[in-house]
Design an enzyme around this catalytic site. Structure first.
Site, PDB file in Angstrom:
ATOM      1  N   HIS A   1       0.014   4.304   2.296  1.00  0.00           N
ATOM      2  CA  HIS A   1      -0.288   4.087   3.710  1.00  0.00           C
ATOM      3  C   HIS A   1       0.960   4.333   4.558  1.00  0.00           C
ATOM      4  O   HIS A   1       1.822   3.463   4.688  1.00  0.00           O
ATOM      5  CB  HIS A   1      -0.786   2.653   3.894  1.00  0.00           C
ATOM      6  CG  HIS A   1      -1.408   2.401   5.224  1.00  0.00           C
ATOM      7  ND1 HIS A   1      -2.426   1.518   5.378  1.00  0.00           N
ATOM      8  CD2 HIS A   1      -1.164   2.900   6.456  1.00  0.00           C
ATOM      9  CE1 HIS A   1      -2.793   1.482   6.653  1.00  0.00           C
ATOM     10  NE2 HIS A   1      -2.023   2.314   7.317  1.00  0.00           N
TER      11      HIS A   1
ATOM     12  N   GLU B   1       0.852  -1.185   0.000  1.00  0.00           N
ATOM     13  CA  GLU B   1       0.000   0.000   0.000  1.00  0.00           C
ATOM     14  C   GLU B   1       0.890   1.239   0.000  1.00  0.00           C
ATOM     15  O   GLU B   1       1.296   1.722   1.060  1.00  0.00           O
ATOM     16  CB  GLU B   1      -0.934   0.005   1.214  1.00  0.00           C
ATOM     17  CG  GLU B   1      -1.968  -1.089   1.183  1.00  0.00           C
ATOM     18  CD  GLU B   1      -2.977  -1.006   2.314  1.00  0.00           C
ATOM     19  OE1 GLU B   1      -2.804  -0.191   3.255  1.00  0.00           O
ATOM     20  OE2 GLU B   1      -3.949  -1.771   2.260  1.00  0.00           O
TER      21      GLU B   1
END
Length: 72
Positions: free
Chosen positions: A42, A39
């Site tokens: 993130h 991700e």
């Protein structure tokens, strides 16, 4: 979006976030450890001291927590 990691901003952020106390929470090369897909958007604040050590060791957060537990 997944493509964020390929942008100039995404690359800069991943390379420099530790200087400001952040880590990339789910790095691409640690999917086997985190059990979460990469991700690139993130980021997690962990404090500058911890972020620098995580970066220096090349760890993800799970590995770093294990490292800290082993030092007790």
């Amino acid at each position: 979006i997944q493509e964020f990691g390929d942008t100039e901003a995404g690359k800069w952020l991943e390379a420099n976030c530790y200087k400001f106390g952040f880590i990339l929470r789910f790095p691409e090369d640690k999917e086997d450890v985190t059990q979460i897909i990469y991700e690139p958007w993130h980021f997690r604040y962990v404090d500058v001291e911890h972020a620098k050590k995580i970066n220096e060791l090349g760890y993800c957060l799970e590995e770093y927590i294990d490292y800290l537990e082993a030092k007790k």
